[in-house]
Design a protein around this motif. Structure first.
Motif, PDB file in Angstrom:
ATOM      1  N   ILE A 110      -3.389   0.472  -0.558  1.00 56.14           N
ATOM      2  CA  ILE A 110      -4.382   1.543  -0.600  1.00 56.14           C
ATOM      3  C   ILE A 110      -4.844   1.700  -2.040  1.00 56.14           C
ATOM      4  N   GLY A 111      -6.069   1.254  -2.312  1.00 58.69           N
ATOM      5  CA  GLY A 111      -6.601   1.244  -3.669  1.00 58.69           C
ATOM      6  C   GLY A 111      -6.706  -0.183  -4.176  1.00 58.69           C
ATOM      7  N   THR A 112      -7.871  -0.566  -4.692  1.00 56.63           N
ATOM      8  CA  THR A 112      -8.055  -1.954  -5.116  1.00 56.63           C
ATOM      9  C   THR A 112      -8.426  -2.063  -6.587  1.00 56.63           C
TER      10      THR A 112
ATOM     11  N   GLY B 225      -3.657  -2.370  -7.432  1.00 53.97           N
ATOM     12  CA  GLY B 225      -3.780  -3.032  -6.136  1.00 53.97           C
ATOM     13  C   GLY B 225      -3.980  -4.523  -6.271  1.00 53.97           C
ATOM     14  N   ILE B 226      -4.775  -4.937  -7.241  1.00 56.32           N
ATOM     15  CA  ILE B 226      -5.040  -6.364  -7.444  1.00 56.32           C
ATOM     16  C   ILE B 226      -3.782  -7.094  -7.891  1.00 56.32           C
ATOM     17  N   TYR B 227      -3.075  -6.537  -8.874  1.00 51.61           N
ATOM     18  CA  TYR B 227      -1.838  -7.191  -9.324  1.00 51.61           C
ATOM     19  C   TYR B 227      -0.774  -7.177  -8.229  1.00 51.61           C
ATOM     20  N   SER B 228      -0.781  -6.140  -7.394  1.00 47.39           N
ATOM     21  CA  SER B 228       0.163  -6.112  -6.277  1.00 47.39           C
ATOM     22  C   SER B 228      -0.101  -7.286  -5.341  1.00 47.39           C
ATOM     23  N   LEU B 229      -1.362  -7.506  -5.018  1.00 45.64           N
ATOM     24  CA  LEU B 229      -1.710  -8.637  -4.161  1.00 45.64           C
ATOM     25  C   LEU B 229      -1.324  -9.952  -4.823  1.00 45.64           C
ATOM     26  N   LYS B 230      -1.606 -10.095  -6.095  1.00 50.68           N
ATOM     27  CA  LYS B 230      -1.262 -11.333  -6.805  1.00 50.68           C
ATOM     28  C   LYS B 230       0.233 -11.623  -6.727  1.00 50.68           C
ATOM     29  N   HIS B 231       1.050 -10.636  -7.036  1.00 50.05           N
ATOM     30  CA  HIS B 231       2.495 -10.877  -7.066  1.00 50.05           C
ATOM     31  C   HIS B 231       3.080 -11.027  -5.660  1.00 50.05           C
ATOM     32  N   LEU B 232       2.497 -10.354  -4.695  1.00 51.20           N
ATOM     33  CA  LEU B 232       2.945 -10.559  -3.314  1.00 51.20           C
ATOM     34  C   LEU B 232       2.673 -11.986  -2.868  1.00 51.20           C
TER      35      LEU B 232
ATOM     36  N   VAL C 102       3.670  -0.306   2.866  1.00 55.48           N
ATOM     37  CA  VAL C 102       2.416   0.289   2.398  1.00 55.48           C
ATOM     38  C   VAL C 102       2.557   0.545   0.906  1.00 55.48           C
ATOM     39  N   ILE C 103       1.591   0.082   0.146  1.00 50.49           N
ATOM     40  CA  ILE C 103       1.581   0.277  -1.307  1.00 50.49           C
ATOM     41  C   ILE C 103       0.455   1.250  -1.648  1.00 50.49           C
ATOM     42  N   VAL C 104       0.826   2.406  -2.168  1.00 48.07           N
ATOM     43  CA  VAL C 104      -0.164   3.404  -2.577  1.00 48.07           C
ATOM     44  C   VAL C 104      -0.528   3.128  -4.031  1.00 48.07           C
ATOM     45  N   ALA C 105      -1.718   2.577  -4.223  1.00 46.28           N
ATOM     46  CA  ALA C 105      -2.184   2.186  -5.558  1.00 46.28           C
ATOM     47  C   ALA C 105      -3.499   2.896  -5.862  1.00 46.28           C
ATOM     48  N   THR C 106      -3.506   4.206  -5.655  1.00 43.27           N
ATOM     49  CA  THR C 106      -4.738   4.980  -5.743  1.00 43.27           C
ATOM     50  C   THR C 106      -5.157   5.342  -7.162  1.00 43.27           C
ATOM     51  N   GLY C 107      -4.349   5.000  -8.150  1.00 41.28           N
ATOM     52  CA  GLY C 107      -4.751   5.189  -9.538  1.00 41.28           C
ATOM     53  C   GLY C 107      -4.846   6.640  -9.960  1.00 41.28           C
ATOM     54  N   HIS C 108      -5.697   6.883 -10.951  1.00 39.95           N
ATOM     55  CA  HIS C 108      -5.857   8.236 -11.480  1.00 39.95           C
ATOM     56  C   HIS C 108      -6.477   9.155 -10.438  1.00 39.95           C
ATOM     57  N   GLN C 109      -6.185  10.421 -10.564  1.00 39.76           N
ATOM     58  CA  GLN C 109      -6.680  11.411  -9.617  1.00 39.76           C
ATOM     59  C   GLN C 109      -7.195  12.618 -10.381  1.00 39.76           C
ATOM     60  N   PHE C 110      -8.514  12.806 -10.357  1.00 37.99           N
ATOM     61  CA  PHE C 110      -9.150  13.895 -11.086  1.00 37.99           C
ATOM     62  C   PHE C 110      -9.909  14.797 -10.120  1.00 37.99           C
ATOM     63  N   PRO C 111     -10.292  15.990 -10.566  1.00 38.36           N
ATOM     64  CA  PRO C 111     -11.033  16.897  -9.689  1.00 38.36           C
ATOM     65  C   PRO C 111     -12.295  16.238  -9.141  1.00 38.36           C
ATOM     66  N   ASP C 112     -12.644  16.585  -7.913  1.00 32.41           N
ATOM     67  CA  ASP C 112     -13.829  16.022  -7.285  1.00 32.41           C
ATOM     68  C   ASP C 112     -15.092  16.524  -7.970  1.00 32.41           C
TER      69      ASP C 112
ATOM     70  N   THR D 239      -3.880  -5.946   4.272  1.00 35.32           N
ATOM     71  CA  THR D 239      -5.091  -5.144   4.454  1.00 35.32           C
ATOM     72  C   THR D 239      -5.279  -4.275   3.218  1.00 35.32           C
ATOM     73  N   LEU D 240      -6.436  -4.416   2.574  1.00 35.77           N
ATOM     74  CA  LEU D 240      -6.750  -3.648   1.381  1.00 35.77           C
ATOM     75  C   LEU D 240      -7.791  -2.592   1.718  1.00 35.77           C
ATOM     76  N   TYR D 241      -7.544  -1.356   1.281  1.00 36.57           N
ATOM     77  CA  TYR D 241      -8.449  -0.245   1.545  1.00 36.57           C
ATOM     78  C   TYR D 241      -9.056   0.234   0.221  1.00 36.57           C
ATOM     79  N   GLU D 242     -10.368   0.326   0.188  1.00 35.10           N
ATOM     80  CA  GLU D 242     -11.074   0.812  -0.996  1.00 35.10           C
ATOM     81  C   GLU D 242     -12.002   1.956  -0.608  1.00 35.10           C
ATOM     82  N   ARG D 243     -11.796   3.116  -1.217  1.00 38.37           N
ATOM     83  CA  ARG D 243     -12.626   4.273  -0.901  1.00 38.37           C
ATOM     84  C   ARG D 243     -14.058   4.102  -1.390  1.00 38.37           C
TER      85      ARG D 243
END
Length: 530
Positions: free
Chosen positions: A10-12, A16-23, A160-170, A33-37
């Protein structure tokens, strides 16, 4: 035949990219399955057009970026000259220590993801990318975890790998006069030529200043000097950076990469400090020994021998806090540019840079009182050291200062911030009141808790298990989290910052991803053995 491992990422962005590479390097057949908002997978929030423009620089160079398929420099050298020129780069000037626009780094990561996926599919892996797809919840079941989006519930997944990165106010939390972060609609907002206050002095704050001033003028380089020409119609523009101490960041400095080993501040030595009655003080004795060996003249000049973990930060910042910040910046810029040209390393700076990575490993295990002392003192020194900014960013600040647009406000430790509908007011201890028609909070990412998780089922499970802060193992899989235990890897940096105060940046993303992939292989081996 080895069964396929079903993994959701979850998060590309970089994690997320390095996770895919090392996997993919783990030697297991995968169904990923990669999910990108967002609309384009691989970009990452800090490098997207929604949060950055071409004037904003990445604070990392190719020599420091772990390669995905190719190095960043190799990718740059393969780009059409016109594409580089559109970002202000000359193909003849490319080098592996160069800081480039953040948007261009985002394009690199997207291209690398697409190349990685192509290679993975050719090798027999199944890879699916879902763009414009937000995961709303992560559920559990006997066969594995599920990911729920607006359209469907996917799964089951072994991991499931949560790789959503930084989280700031909407964006919807911003107004025309107040922005809770530089990434909350500032890039697309029209900022009038008024008094603009920016909380913070880091690279994020400088980016916010660039987002404002570029609407009212332009930077020009003439005879090697950068200047800013303000549009005549914007003569009322004033930008004020502010912080408690009123110091500017220093410019990025030259040093050997990869890092040379330390002598005193080592993993085993720091682990031994935790067994003493005063762990932080024991660790600081090692730090003093390391700095003194690396740079005896600096240690003597600072009076390091007589300093403690509590007095060292004051001594470290003393000269800067009593100097004109912009004159200090000019001198520092001259120094680091000379050192880069002649490949000179300032030993004490390099020692601190390496020390902070070792010290981080024991922070979570410090007694509460020592942790509070660390957060209020040594942590500030380390952050100041590793958060040095590109030289070009300092040049821009000085150009704005010379144009009479930029100033710096020292708030002190005690001040009040009051937001009103049309203005923001800062009241300092001495009663001085500063009023801003536009205000931007650019203090960066704050550590987040389980309560902040955007996945209701996961959030509820963690809180029911008494985990106000998610607890993760060495492979970043959750611990004592019901059915999520060992199945969900939390690789989103804001949720790791409580125990790892310096976890940030692309190298951290790559390290986390490597640990996750190693954990997947280890857990599978354990099951086979049992």
């Amino acid at each position: 035949m080895t069964a396929r491992r079903a993994v959701a990422i979850i998060g590309t962005g970089p994690t997320g990219i390095y996770s895919l590479k090392h996997l993919l390097g783990a030697g297991l057949p995968l169904d990923v399955t990669l999910y990108e908002r967002g609309p384009r997978a691989g970009i990452g929030m800090p490098y997207s057009p929604q949060t950055a423009n071409k004037s904003m620089l990445a604070n990392i160079a190719s020599i420091e970026i772990p390669p995905v398929v190719s190095t960043y420099l190799e990718w740059l050298e393969a780009q059409p000259p016109a594409r580089l020129a559109s970002y202000g780069l000359d193909p003849e000037d490319l080098d592996d220590r160069q800081f480039t626009p953040r948007l261009l780094l985002g394009e690199y990561f997207r291209d690398q993801l697409l190349d990685l996926v192509e290679d993975a599919r050719a090798a027999g892996h199944r890879i699916a990318i879902h763009e414009n797809t937000e995961v709303l919840d992560i559920g559990t079941g006997e066969e594995g975890l599920t990911a729920t989006t607006l359209a469907v519930r996917d799964g089951p997944f072994d991991r499931v790998i949560v790789a959503t990165g930084h989280q700031f106010p909407d964006v919807d939390e911003a107004t025309r006069t107040y922005f809770p972060s530089p990434w909350s609609g500032l890039i697309e907002a029209a900022i009038p030529a008024v008094r603009v206050g920016i909380m913070g002095t880091s690279l994020s704050s400088i980016d916010a200043a660039m987002a404002v001033v570029n609407q009212h003028g332009r930077f020009r380089s003439r005879n090697g000097t950068l200047r800013f020409d303000l549009d005549p119609a914007s003569s009322d523009l004033e930008v004020v950076l502010m912080s408690r101490t009123g110091v500017l960041p220093e410019a990025d400095f030259y040093c050997p990469i990869p890092y040379e080993p330390l002598t005193f501040v080592t993993g085993p030595a720091l682990a031994a400090c935790l067994k003493t009655s005063k762990p932080l003080d024991a660790a600081f004795d090692l730090i003093k020994d390391e700095i003194t060996q690396a740079d005896p003249a600096f240690a003597l000049r600072l009076g390091l021998k007589s300093l403690t973990a509590d007095s060292f930060p004051n001594a470290y910042f003393a000269s800067r806090e009593t100097s004109d910040p912009f004159e200090w910046a000019r001198r520092n810029l001259q120094e680091v540019e000379y050192n880069k040209a002649h490949k000179i390393t300032v030993a004490w700076r390099y020692a601190l840079l390496r020390i902070h990575e070792e010290v981080e490993d024991i922070v979570a295990d410090l007694p509460e009182a020592d942790r509070e002392r660390f957060d209020s003192g040594l942590k500030k020194v380390f952050v100041d050291n590793y958060a040095a900014v590109p030289s070009e960013s300092i040049r821009r600040l000085l150009a704005l200062r010379d144009a009479g647009i930029l100033s710096l406000l020292t708030l002190g430790e005690d001040y009040e911030l009051d937001r009103e509908e049309s203005v923001t007011r800062i009241t300092r201890r001495d009663g001085q009141v500063d009023t801003f028609e536009v205000f931007i909070d650019a203090r960066g990412q704050k550590a987040l808790t389980s309560e902040d998780l955007p996945f209701p089922s996961l959030r509820r499970t963690l809180l029911e298990n008494g985990q106000e802060i998610p607890d993760v193992s060495q492979d970043y899989s959750l611990i004592e989290a019901g059915s999520y235990t060992g199945r969900l890897c939390l690789a989103a940096l804001p949720y790791l910052m409580h125990d790892r105060p310096f976890v940030q940046g692309i190298t951290a993303c790559a390290d986390i991803a490597e640990a996750i992939a190693a954990g997947l292989t280890t857990r599978r081996r354990r099951r086979l053995v049992s």
